[in-house]
Write a protein that holds these residues in place. Sequence first.
Motif, PDB file in Angstrom:
ATOM      1  N   LEU A 168     -13.627 -65.997 -51.049  1.00 49.75           N
ATOM      2  CA  LEU A 168     -12.601 -66.411 -49.930  1.00 49.75           C
ATOM      3  C   LEU A 168     -13.228 -67.573 -49.111  1.00 49.75           C
ATOM      4  O   LEU A 168     -12.346 -68.445 -48.755  1.00 49.75           O
ATOM      5  N   LEU A 169     -14.628 -67.588 -48.830  1.00 51.75           N
ATOM      6  CA  LEU A 169     -14.959 -68.379 -48.176  1.00 51.75           C
ATOM      7  C   LEU A 169     -15.449 -69.778 -48.847  1.00 51.75           C
ATOM      8  O   LEU A 169     -15.045 -70.869 -48.537  1.00 51.75           O
ATOM      9  N   TYR A 170     -15.797 -69.646 -50.143  1.00 49.37           N
ATOM     10  CA  TYR A 170     -16.334 -70.570 -50.881  1.00 49.37           C
ATOM     11  C   TYR A 170     -15.641 -70.939 -52.222  1.00 49.37           C
ATOM     12  O   TYR A 170     -16.160 -71.806 -52.870  1.00 49.37           O
TER      13      TYR A 170
ATOM     14  N   ALA B 164     -33.745 -48.200 -60.746  1.00 53.01           N
ATOM     15  CA  ALA B 164     -33.244 -47.839 -59.428  1.00 53.01           C
ATOM     16  C   ALA B 164     -31.751 -47.837 -59.583  1.00 53.01           C
ATOM     17  O   ALA B 164     -31.037 -49.006 -59.892  1.00 53.01           O
ATOM     18  N   ASP B 165     -30.890 -46.814 -59.389  1.00 49.09           N
ATOM     19  CA  ASP B 165     -29.832 -46.489 -59.418  1.00 49.09           C
ATOM     20  C   ASP B 165     -28.992 -47.117 -58.378  1.00 49.09           C
ATOM     21  O   ASP B 165     -29.337 -47.158 -57.101  1.00 49.09           O
ATOM     22  N   TRP B 166     -27.783 -47.687 -58.568  1.00 48.33           N
ATOM     23  CA  TRP B 166     -26.851 -47.950 -57.214  1.00 48.33           C
ATOM     24  C   TRP B 166     -25.953 -47.080 -57.187  1.00 48.33           C
ATOM     25  O   TRP B 166     -25.281 -46.321 -57.672  1.00 48.33           O
ATOM     26  N   LYS B 167     -25.962 -46.683 -55.787  1.00 48.12           N
ATOM     27  CA  LYS B 167     -25.052 -45.545 -55.006  1.00 48.12           C
ATOM     28  C   LYS B 167     -23.792 -46.208 -54.839  1.00 48.12           C
ATOM     29  O   LYS B 167     -23.428 -47.541 -54.630  1.00 48.12           O
ATOM     30  N   PRO B 168     -22.617 -45.395 -54.966  1.00 43.05           N
ATOM     31  CA  PRO B 168     -21.148 -46.001 -54.981  1.00 43.05           C
ATOM     32  C   PRO B 168     -21.166 -46.800 -53.552  1.00 43.05           C
ATOM     33  O   PRO B 168     -20.408 -47.730 -53.447  1.00 43.05           O
ATOM     34  N   LYS B 169     -21.577 -46.393 -52.499  1.00 41.38           N
ATOM     35  CA  LYS B 169     -21.530 -47.040 -51.125  1.00 41.38           C
ATOM     36  C   LYS B 169     -22.062 -48.752 -51.474  1.00 41.38           C
ATOM     37  O   LYS B 169     -21.494 -49.552 -50.828  1.00 41.38           O
ATOM     38  N   GLN B 170     -23.315 -48.750 -52.151  1.00 45.28           N
ATOM     39  CA  GLN B 170     -23.764 -50.143 -52.455  1.00 45.28           C
ATOM     40  C   GLN B 170     -22.985 -50.861 -53.188  1.00 45.28           C
ATOM     41  O   GLN B 170     -22.699 -51.962 -52.867  1.00 45.28           O
ATOM     42  N   VAL B 171     -22.301 -50.498 -54.016  1.00 44.30           N
ATOM     43  CA  VAL B 171     -21.463 -51.097 -54.845  1.00 44.30           C
ATOM     44  C   VAL B 171     -20.263 -51.404 -54.237  1.00 44.30           C
ATOM     45  O   VAL B 171     -19.855 -52.892 -54.230  1.00 44.30           O
ATOM     46  N   VAL B 172     -19.684 -50.851 -53.526  1.00 46.36           N
ATOM     47  CA  VAL B 172     -18.598 -51.032 -52.319  1.00 46.36           C
ATOM     48  C   VAL B 172     -18.975 -52.325 -51.537  1.00 46.36           C
ATOM     49  O   VAL B 172     -18.090 -53.219 -51.276  1.00 46.36           O
ATOM     50  N   TRP B 173     -20.130 -52.296 -50.963  1.00 46.85           N
ATOM     51  CA  TRP B 173     -20.448 -53.364 -50.020  1.00 46.85           C
ATOM     52  C   TRP B 173     -20.676 -54.585 -50.767  1.00 46.85           C
ATOM     53  O   TRP B 173     -20.581 -55.658 -50.235  1.00 46.85           O
ATOM     54  N   VAL B 174     -21.253 -54.388 -51.993  1.00 44.70           N
ATOM     55  CA  VAL B 174     -21.409 -55.660 -52.818  1.00 44.70           C
ATOM     56  C   VAL B 174     -20.110 -56.379 -53.347  1.00 44.70           C
ATOM     57  O   VAL B 174     -19.917 -57.351 -53.394  1.00 44.70           O
ATOM     58  N   MET B 175     -19.005 -55.373 -53.642  1.00 45.23           N
ATOM     59  CA  MET B 175     -17.707 -55.878 -53.636  1.00 45.23           C
ATOM     60  C   MET B 175     -17.007 -56.581 -52.691  1.00 45.23           C
ATOM     61  O   MET B 175     -16.478 -57.918 -52.853  1.00 45.23           O
TER      62      MET B 175
ATOM     63  N   THR C  90     -13.434 -57.495 -59.262  1.00 39.97           N
ATOM     64  CA  THR C  90     -13.308 -58.076 -57.899  1.00 39.97           C
ATOM     65  C   THR C  90     -13.364 -59.692 -57.885  1.00 39.97           C
ATOM     66  O   THR C  90     -12.580 -60.241 -57.413  1.00 39.97           O
ATOM     67  N   PHE C  91     -14.493 -60.034 -58.596  1.00 41.50           N
ATOM     68  CA  PHE C  91     -14.854 -61.397 -58.815  1.00 41.50           C
ATOM     69  C   PHE C  91     -13.563 -62.280 -59.303  1.00 41.50           C
ATOM     70  O   PHE C  91     -13.063 -63.109 -58.766  1.00 41.50           O
TER      71      PHE C  91
ATOM     72  N   LEU D 116     -18.969 -58.049 -50.146  1.00 46.61           N
ATOM     73  CA  LEU D 116     -19.491 -59.293 -50.251  1.00 46.61           C
ATOM     74  C   LEU D 116     -19.204 -60.359 -51.282  1.00 46.61           C
ATOM     75  O   LEU D 116     -19.098 -61.597 -50.949  1.00 46.61           O
ATOM     76  N   ILE D 117     -18.931 -59.951 -52.454  1.00 45.97           N
ATOM     77  CA  ILE D 117     -18.349 -60.902 -53.446  1.00 45.97           C
ATOM     78  C   ILE D 117     -16.896 -61.489 -52.779  1.00 45.97           C
ATOM     79  O   ILE D 117     -16.633 -62.659 -53.102  1.00 45.97           O
TER      80      ILE D 117
END
Length: 511
Positions: A394-396, A375-386, A31-32, A388-389
């Motif tokens: 896009l902004l900076y 502490a595992d990352w759940k798929p929804k957390q990963v999508v939210w971080v994507m 994504t990055f 955010l990235i």
Amino acid sequence: MKFDDLKSLFTKSNVLNLNKPEVQIIGLFLTFVSLYFFVNLSSFSGEYYFVTDLAANDFQIMEILSGRIAYGPYSRFQFNHPGPVYFYFLAISEKVFSFFESNYARYVFFTYLFNTTCLGFVLYQLTKTFKSLWPAVLLWISSFFVWKSLGFGFLFETWTPYVMICPFLVFIFSVVNLSEKKWWYLPIFIFVASFLFQVNIMGAVPFGIGTFFILYYLFQVRKTIDWKREKLFFPVLISVFVLFLIWLPVIIDFFQNFPGNISSVLKYLLKGGGNKKPVEVFSFVKTMLDSTFPLPYAGFFYGLIILIPFWKSEGLNSFALKLRNFSFLYTIVILFTLFRMKGPIVPHLFWHFDSVIAVQVFLLFLVFFHKNWEADWKPKQVVWVMLLIAFVILLYGKEPLRERNLFVKEWVSAVQNLDDKFVLHWDSNPKDFPQGNLVLGVAAELNRQGKKVCLTEPWLFLVPRTYHCSPEALKSYTVLKFETLDSEVRDLVRDGNQIQYLNSLVKIQKN
């Protein structure tokens, strides 16, 4: 096959299983990488002309494209760096990525792929080593925290001191993995260490330190190592092949032009450097640390970062402990290298050290956050971080536009019809020294247009021997002598055998 069936197939095969940390880090990193590239695509599309070091490098690339052996990038110590491996990559990229308009864009694209591949490889391997996404995320944060002082545009830079930074991360982790008896890291170590050594002579320091560190730990556990042939044969075989392939052009040049450029490099390394006063070295280190840690007493703060993992090492596994030991050893050795470096201290020779600092910050994070590894990352957390990235990039993520050096095009247009053979000269004095940036740019572009160009003393170390002026060339080529004007001329003015443009005056002598 329906889409749901295809999705189910991928999920069952763990290819797109977002519960796996390895898949999660790949998703976050891609994504990055993709968004950061496309946000900055316009920065290097269109026309671009080389000046300064990039123009000098272009002569090496043209040598390779012409089927000749090239040197490494030029050195201010009056010899070229050990080898040309990076320029072979750029020469190949010029042919492969022809869908870009300018050669520069092709080089940038390759360099970005190379840098991000290095960073992504380390993050992926770290995730597999710790079986958790957290260590990779912490190293990613640590690296970008340290690299921020360079500007993240360095990921696109083809200037060789910048090119060392991301491969140096791979080098550090390959050293530690080899000391852990993971033999498939041997060809990776050989490749990256050779790459660093060839790109810049200071790469000899990590090459030596890394080899010593690996041998030291392997000697300690020599009685417990499984020396079975099937485990070592292919890693060693591939390593020998990689070593031979990367250094082959250097070896050929050594025998073809004995004693050649590499002899000068070896003499420099064996002779040793000068002796620096402590105030010179610590002043340089302070400047570097102040830019990395914009805090009062940055040196003291950095000292704490180094020492805390020694004072509080619980939570650091065998891999992390070796990572701590190697980064500390390298810090000490590089400090002594600064004391012994011949000539003025040149900061960009040590920019790769930023990767060592990033690793040390990462170790500090591990000390304080190791309890959260499980502490595992759940798929929804990963999508939210994507998301955010993506939002942050896009902004900076837009980097400042680069200077395209179009004035080189004007100069080349003004002189290209005068002759097919040119001697380019500028004096070695404080007034005319800046003309070298322009001269190299004009010479490189004329060379790409098929003109014969050559340089004179004392600037021969900037270009391969092919571009050194012979006595016959000095008598028969058109001489372009560059001088500095006291005032700037906005429009190109031709007056007899003289041309004025911007802050440059060119005197034309037709033989």
